[in-house]
Structures are given as structure tokens and as C-alpha cells.
Design a protein around this motif. Structure first.
Motif: not given
Length: 409
Positions: A98-106, A207-220, A223-228
Motif C-alpha cells: 500500500g505504501r509503495l502503490r500510494d507513492l506512484v498511483h496518483h 536522482v542527484a540531478e533531480i535533487r538539485r533541479s526537479p523536473g515535471d516528471n514521475l521520477l522527480s 524522488v521527492l515523494a513523501e506519504r505519512d
């Protein structure tokens, strides 16, 4: 520890050469004779009836964690692969699933997927135009492979110049991910391990690039997602990024290729679809039911479970044959016949229950658009002579090539 060998299943023909090219007669015989079949070579129960398959997918007494059940079959050299497999969201139970699915399901809800329609349509048209310009085309190489990998790479955020590498890495890994609990060769294990190591280095640079400059994509987002208070660990991020790329890539390739071949083999049905393109969504469900891209998935009994006249003991491995379930006469009349006018939503090609495929909306929409554009832009699609072969992957049913001639409308 030892690796598994090519263990064919005696006179059933399961996991032998016949299962690669045409498994359906095997499934039919087994369903009629022994629908809950113990396969000594695989060390697993094989389910071929629709009801038994559905039960195994939905009943909480069956676990999705088949990694811990079989990883001991493989040498220590390959355990890195199984560390990654063990956190794929399709192969874990609650609460981790459930935790993993919630992070990508949206990212794969119907609303989110609708925003991809025009880019998919544009890419599809360009690929069809390129095929029309050729006297002969290979539908798999020229359309069914590039369209899904371009689409899912756009969504995940893989730069165009890297996509050929990512495609190879994912292809090698998915052979392991779909078949490790039944049949793998040493070469398949070596290829999978090499590719996953290469992908790990690549991904963590991204991932290192995204942490410096996130993009408008699912990988970003991942990387930045947090749930509960939870974030993805490095191994969870690696495993589930590969899963998303694979789920939006190879299975859709198989669906497109299998679907077109079914239509070319059934020209009257092809004409029905040309005259009534509103039936394309029905046709896609028929393709999925009749020639399922994913032929089986695994489960493990968490306690003794009785199916029909057979008791599956706690801890035993179960192979849920999705390809067999779709052709069960108990599911519908004339199950071996393609009928694009059929209306049903009961097949198990995307799974069911908690582990229903997260990318189901994207796969359906991408396939619908592909066939809409093929019908709009062509007056005829001809199958060219030649012996067709399927990929050597027992679980993923996909043509290696599909030679065709497209005639413009």
C-alpha cells in the motif's frame, strides 16, 4: 545454493517449447483434466480455471511475496537481483504494498492519464507515417516497441538520448522479474544482473540531478515523494522505477502486437472494427483476454487452502495462469474465438484485487489510440509471409517481429 535449470514438466508440455509458441492447447487439456495441477519440475501448483485463478489473486490467504519463497534456489552471486525483486510493489504484501502503490498511483489515475492523450496520438501518427513510407514494415520494431517506450520515458522523465540503454536494461531485468520462480538460464541471470547494475549507476546519477533541479516528471515525484512520513529507499526507488518502465513498455508492446496479429488472422473481425471504430475498447479487452501479454503470476499460500478437491499446503508456490483463465469456457461462450463486439470486463490480464495493475488506464488508452490511428490512416494492413516466433519468455507473450505492409487510406 544453486541456480534453477531448464526443468520441463513431463508430458504436460508446460514450460517447454510448445508453451512459447502456443500454450493454449496445453492449458485447455490441463484445465479439463487437472485444473489444480502439481508441477514437479517447477515445484508449484498450476491453476488453469478462471475461478481458481481469480481466487488466488483476491484471497488474502495467498501472498504475493514469492521472492522469499524461491530466492534460495539461486547462487549467492545473484542475490543482489533478489534484494531488488523483494521490494517490487507487485511482489509484496500489505502494508508495504500500500505504501509503495500510494507513492506512484496518483500518476496513473484516469485524470492524470488523460493529459497524455495528445502526445501519444502525435507519436503514434509519426510512427505510422514512417511505416507507410516503407514497402514492408516490422510492426513490432517500427511501432509496438517504440511507441510505449517513448510514452513511458516521457512520463517517467528519461531523456531521449538514454532511452535505448534504458530499454535494454529493462528488457533484461524483466525476464528475471517475470520468470525467476519458474525457469531461468544462467545467461538470463547474468544479463539481468549486469543490466540492473548499469541501471542503478544511471538512476542514482539522475536522482542527484533531480535533487538539485526537479523536473515535471514521475521520477522527480518519486524522488521527492513523501506519504505519512515515508519516502522511498534507494533500493525501493530503483526497483519500482524499473517496474514502471517495464509495465508501461513491454506489456503494451505485447498487447499491440498480439492484437494486430489477431485482427489479421480474423479479417472479418478486422472489417467490423473498421466499420465500427467505437468498438476498439471492446477489441482491446478481447485481445487481452484471448492472448494475454502476461501469461502467469505467482502466489504463495499463507495457510492451507482448499481449491476444488485439492488442498494447497501452507508455504507452497502457486502459478496463476492468466492466459488460461481468459479462455475458460466457464467464463464465456466460444472462448477461443475473437469477437470484437463482445462486452465484458471480467478477464484477469491486468490482475485483480489489491494488485490490479497500476498502469491499467495508461495501457488501455495507449492501445485505443494506437488502433484508432492505424484504422484512420490505413485502408489495409497485410500480413507478410514468414515464420513468426515469440520471445523466449514463458511469462511475457510477445512476437519477436511481425512483418506487415500498410496501405494508406
Amino acid at each position: 545454493m544453486k541456480t534453477t535449470s531448464a526443468a520441463y514438466s513431463g508430458n504436460t508440455g508446460l514450460f517447454g517449447p510448445a508453451m512459447i509458441e502456443n500454450p493454449y492447447p496445453l492449458y485447455q487439456r490441463l484445465r479439463a483434466r487437472d485444473p489444480v495441477h502439481w508441477d514437479e519440475g517447477m515445484g508449484a501448483w498450476v491453476l488453469t480455471s478462471y475461478e481458481h485463478c481469480k481466487t488466488a489473486l483476491k484471497d488474502p490467504r495467498f501472498s504475493s511475496d514469492r521472492v522469499s519463497k524461491v530466492r534460495h534456489r539461486y547462487a549467492e552471486d545473484y542475490q543482489e537481483l533478489f534484494d531488488i525483486l523483494s521490494v517490487l510493489m507487485v511482489q509484496v504484501d500489505e502494508p508495504l504494498h500500500g505504501r509503495l502503490r500510494d507513492l506512484v498511483h496518483h500518476a496513473f489515475t484516469r485524470t492524470a492519464v488523460e493529459t497524455y492523450e495528445e502526445p501519444i496520438r502525435s507519436r503514434g501518427r509519426a510512427l505510422i507515417e514512417a511505416m507507410l513510407a516503407k514497402p514492408e514494415a516490422d510492426f513490432i520494431a517500427d511501432f509496438a516497441i517504440p511507441l510505449p517506450i517513448l510514452v513511458i520515458s516521457d512520463i517517467v522523465g528519461i531523456p531521449e538520448e538514454d532511452r535505448h540503454l534504458v530499454k535494454k536494461w529493462c528488457d533484461d531485468y524483466t525476464v528475471v522479474a517475470l520468470n525467476y520462480y519458474t525457469h531461468l538460464t544462467k545467461q538470463q541471470l547474468e544479463d539481468g544482473l549486469s543490466s540492473v547494475r548499469a541501471f542503478k549507476l544511471y538512476l542514482f546519477e539522475r536522482v542527484a540531478e533531480i535533487r538539485r533541479s526537479p523536473g515535471d516528471n514521475l521520477l522527480s515525484e518519486l524522488v521527492l515523494a513523501e506519504r505519512d512520513g515515508h519516502v522511498l529507499s534507494e533500493v525501493e526507488l530503483l526497483a519500482n522505477t524499473i517496474l514502471l518502465l517495464n509495465a508501461g513498455n513491454e506489456t503494451t508492446t505485447a498487447l499491440l502486437g498480439n492484437g494486430l496479429k489477431l485482427l489479421m488472422d480474423n479479417p472479418a473481425q478486422f472489417e467490423v472494427l473498421r466499420e465500427r471504430p467505437e468498438l476498439i475498447p471492446n477489441a482491446i479487452e478481447e485481445f487481452l483476454r484471448l492472448d494475454s501479454p502476461v501469461q502467469y503470476v505467482g502466489r504463495v499460500a499463507k495457510e492451507d487452502v482448499r481449491l476444488g478437491e485439492t488442498t494447497i499446503a501452507r508455504g507452497e508456490l502457486v502459478l496463476v495462469m492468466l492466459g488460461a483463465a481468459g479462455r475458460d469456457p466457464a467464463l464465456l461462450a466460444e472462448p477461443n474465438k475473437l469477437d470484437v463486439t463482445r462486452t465484458h470486463d471480467h478477464h484477469l490480464a491486468f490482475g485483480t484485487g489489491h494488485h490490479l495493475c497500476a498502469g491499467v488506464q495508461l495501457a488501455r488508452m495507449e492501445s485505443r489510440i494506437a488502433f484508432e490511428e492505424l484504422l484512420k490512416m490505413t485502408s489495409r494492413i497485410e500480413s507478410l509471409p514468414g515464420q513468426l516466433r515469440h520471445s523466449e519468455n514463458f511469462s511475457l507473450r510477445c512476437y519477436k517481429s511481425l512483418p506487415v505492409r500498410l496501405v494508406a487510406r
